[in-house]
Write a protein that holds these residues in place. Sequence first.
Motif, PDB file in Angstrom:
ATOM      1  N   ARG A 100       0.829  -1.212   0.000  1.00 52.10           N
ATOM      2  CA  ARG A 100       0.000   0.000   0.000  1.00 52.10           C
ATOM      3  C   ARG A 100       0.863   1.262   0.000  1.00 52.10           C
ATOM      4  NH1 ARG A 100      -5.577  -0.267   0.886  1.00 52.10           N
ATOM      5  NH2 ARG A 100      -5.364   1.957   1.268  1.00 52.10           N
ATOM      6  N   THR A 103       2.120   1.699  -3.535  1.00 47.98           N
ATOM      7  CA  THR A 103       1.076   2.183  -4.460  1.00 47.98           C
ATOM      8  C   THR A 103       0.849   3.686  -4.288  1.00 47.98           C
ATOM      9  OG1 THR A 103      -0.007   0.038  -4.412  1.00 47.98           O
ATOM     10  CG2 THR A 103      -1.347   1.919  -5.134  1.00 47.98           C
ATOM     11  N   TYR A 104       0.772   4.122  -3.032  1.00 47.07           N
ATOM     12  CA  TYR A 104       0.552   5.551  -2.771  1.00 47.07           C
ATOM     13  C   TYR A 104       1.700   6.383  -3.324  1.00 47.07           C
ATOM     14  CZ  TYR A 104       0.032   9.963  -0.264  1.00 47.07           C
ATOM     15  OH  TYR A 104      -0.075  11.297   0.045  1.00 47.07           O
ATOM     16  N   ALA A 107       1.669   6.776  -6.996  1.00 46.51           N
ATOM     17  CA  ALA A 107       0.693   7.798  -7.412  1.00 46.51           C
ATOM     18  C   ALA A 107       1.264   9.198  -7.180  1.00 46.51           C
ATOM     19  CB  ALA A 107      -0.613   7.621  -6.629  1.00 46.51           C
ATOM     20  N   GLN A 108       1.968   9.363  -6.094  1.00 42.41           N
ATOM     21  CA  GLN A 108       2.592  10.658  -5.794  1.00 42.41           C
ATOM     22  C   GLN A 108       3.621  11.032  -6.867  1.00 42.41           C
ATOM     23  OE1 GLN A 108       5.505  10.856  -2.440  1.00 42.41           O
ATOM     24  NE2 GLN A 108       3.990  12.226  -1.571  1.00 42.41           N
ATOM     25  N   ALA A 373      -2.021   2.792   5.602  1.00 45.85           N
ATOM     26  CA  ALA A 373      -2.979   3.373   4.654  1.00 45.85           C
ATOM     27  C   ALA A 373      -2.275   3.664   3.326  1.00 45.85           C
ATOM     28  CB  ALA A 373      -3.601   4.638   5.232  1.00 45.85           C
ATOM     29  N   GLY A 374      -1.014   4.070   3.400  1.00 44.01           N
ATOM     30  CA  GLY A 374      -0.260   4.341   2.181  1.00 44.01           C
ATOM     31  C   GLY A 374       0.591   5.589   2.300  1.00 44.01           C
ATOM     32  N   PRO A 375       0.020   6.722   2.742  1.00 47.91           N
ATOM     33  CA  PRO A 375       0.818   7.942   2.891  1.00 47.91           C
ATOM     34  C   PRO A 375       1.943   7.761   3.901  1.00 47.91           C
ATOM     35  CG  PRO A 375      -1.505   8.492   2.818  1.00 47.91           C
ATOM     36  CD  PRO A 375      -1.423   6.983   2.896  1.00 47.91           C
TER      37      PRO A 375
END
Lengths: 440, 440
Positions: A100, A103-104, A107-108, A373-375
């Motif tokens: 996760r 993935t985050y 995207a960033q 969560a990812g961040p």
Amino acid sequence: MSLQAAPLRLSTASSTFEADFAARLHWSADTDAEIEQRVADILADVQRRGDAAVLEYTARFDGLNAPDLSALELRQDELKAAFDSLSDAQKHALQAAARRVRTYHEAQKKANGESWSYRDEDGTLLGQKVTPLDRVGIYVPGGKAAYPSSVLMNAIPAHVAGVEDIIMVVPTPRGEKNALVLAAAYVAGVHRAFTVGGAQAVAALAYGTATIPKVDKITGPGNAYVASAKKRVFGMVGIDMIAGPSEILVLADGSTPPEWVAMDLFSQAEHDELAQSILLCPDAAYIDAVQREIDRLLPEMPRQEIIARSLNGRGALILTRDMEEACAISNRIAPEHLEVSSRDPHRWEPLLKHAGAIFLGAYTSESLGDYCAGPNHVLPTSGTARFSSPLGVYDFQKRSSLIEVSEAGAQVLGKIAAELAYGEGLQGHARAAEMRLLKK
Amino acid sequence: MSLQAAPLRLSTASSTFEADFAARLHWSADTDAEIEQRVADILADVQRRGDAAVLEYTARFDGLNAPDLSALELRQDELKAAFDSLSDAQKHALQAAARRVRTYHEAQKKANGESWSYRDEDGTLLGQKVTPLDRVGIYVPGGKAAYPSSVLMNAIPAHVAGVEDIIMVVPTPRGEKNALVLAAAYVAGVHRAFTVGGAQAVAALAYGTATIPKVDKITGPGNAYVASAKKRVFGMVGIDMIAGPSEILVLADGSTPPEWVAMDLFSQAEHDELAQSILLCPDAAYIDAVQREIDRLLPEMPRQEIIARSLNGRGALILTRDMEEACAISNRIAPEHLEVSSRDPHRWEPLLKHAGAIFLGAYTSESLGDYCAGPNHVLPTSGTARFSSPLGVYDFQKRSSLIEVSEAGAQVLGKIAAELAYGEGLQGHARAAEMRLLKK
């Protein structure tokens, strides 16, 4: 008498609010002069003597003796063995969290971290090329605060950025290794790892030694010695922010079960007695309910003593006139973690200007963000969210401006540049621009 | 005997190349211990005494006396009057440069500086909100190096980012104001300006005084005192990079008129005797031609003494085996300014990993980039392009992570987070995650 945790009760309607609030927020980032001097000496010594100095300090401070520094390298097979030693549940959790987080950060990178360029009407190309750093060092604390999640949060953004050489340092006092930390290094794709820490590890990464390669940037949290060392080598290498104590601020409209909020305040307080947990809420009865849950839950907590010290010394439950005022006070604090524990979090989010991470709605406990969560969970502390950002892919990238002036463009730009250069008394600049003008 | 400028001739084929090259590149960013102590004292004094201390240091160091600090504020009408006093050519050049710099930084913001978010398969929202800093301070050097272009390059990205309060400080020794600097502040949209400088100006911006407001970040170049002060207040406020001497590296394939390259080397050398100008070229005859142009052009240059000292002391003309090797050496240097003076610059650009700005093709003299092409001229020096970037809109923005975990998402994430939190011994974190799990 049993342990009590009573965060300071404040009300914005009180005439002493400003003074009380300022006193509770006060925290000084000033470093002890003695620590500063010791760190300066350690840095100079490692710069001069390299491996030998790092070995000596590791023996002295960590009680860890080795014949040479290469004996303190953790090989990849040792990292893998640590992963293999975990329970299935731990393996799954570590891998799921890593996936996760990856993935985050992908995207960033896609949203804010790609090269770009355009051509203007004269055919001149303008843009920026975004490239990864070559080699970075990740500092992972050992001892009482050995956090595998920090390994993921530092190494994965570097990996996503494209860094080809990620070097981890982690102190192992008396040689005690944390299997989860080593496993996290394996999962996150750390390339090399050394069991050294403190200012001597920062020095080794900044200057390079025979065994530990010089890096371009050092990230990751550490104690006062590590923070002082990072600040001193800043400029020679890049560093991330200097972290202060961790903080949470909960903005509550009274719609979340009060035990959830109480536990979220605990989850910050349990880090460290200097950690700060603050609740802002316009509903006095709800604040009372949260205090009751604090009283009820505290005896169940293994870290109840740290929690009590943190909440008693630095915690606050603040009654506000309304949610708008709560948002305004939050902006003054610029908290590291900001929970908007509201039925309608999107109503308040646009009012929130400064925060490391904003957790929206009752289900978004900070702990989910801390782990999976990812961040990123490496966030600006002590009000530095006013000017700095979560650790991210951008911390492991740098930019180079690209300029290709066309012959036509040079005719326009050359005259402007020459005018300004003569105005600054820089005739070489002016002549260089004028040489590109076509003779008529 | 007339002045000579003879950059060191090196060849990568020589057996002593590595040692000679290292010696020529050597530059130490170490600050003088005496300067460090004086700066620490000035910072502490301004923090304690505010306006009064700033006034005293301004009188002592700049020979500028004023009854109070507000008398040293430059009002907007004074900035506008300075602009009105310029020649039409200067007005046009300043406005044209500002317009191009603004357009470029708007493109930069659009490409890399906007908020973003997505929802995962559980409906959990993840993203980042990008917001401007509230208030920034811009340091503009006075005296011998008063550069209006630096005002544009610092203030415009802040403006484009959306900073609502841009405070400029510029020393005016003995009260001498530079009309171009004041006019640039007007054109760039500086909100407030004070004629103070040195460590005392940095301190005033970092701590705030009765008259000068506390800022969130300080950018802009300065002397050793300013650099030391910025480094000391880093953490309390943000800062940009600490700048070292300016550098240019020209990669030439021999296709550019040699006088153009000679003048480009001069344009860096004329800044400062510590500035570094280097030519890398695989064609020995071309290097000879550049040296002949240096000899021919030097007597025409008003700043010939600085140019000669810089080229003799720090310049180099380096013969390489081929352009590929020249690119590899450039990556080792990580220059601030990198000109690819080649018939086919796009062939070499992909090989260039580390540089502040890359100027492609013979028409792209560095001076066009310094003033008006659009990209920022505040660039990483002394090899720091390995880990840092040109000043940009991103320096005046910060990010807040956004997380909104859905009820469904909390069921998945809660179990992962709890597993990892128990592994780290943080039971409060684990319990906070578990509370969000639905009872079955």
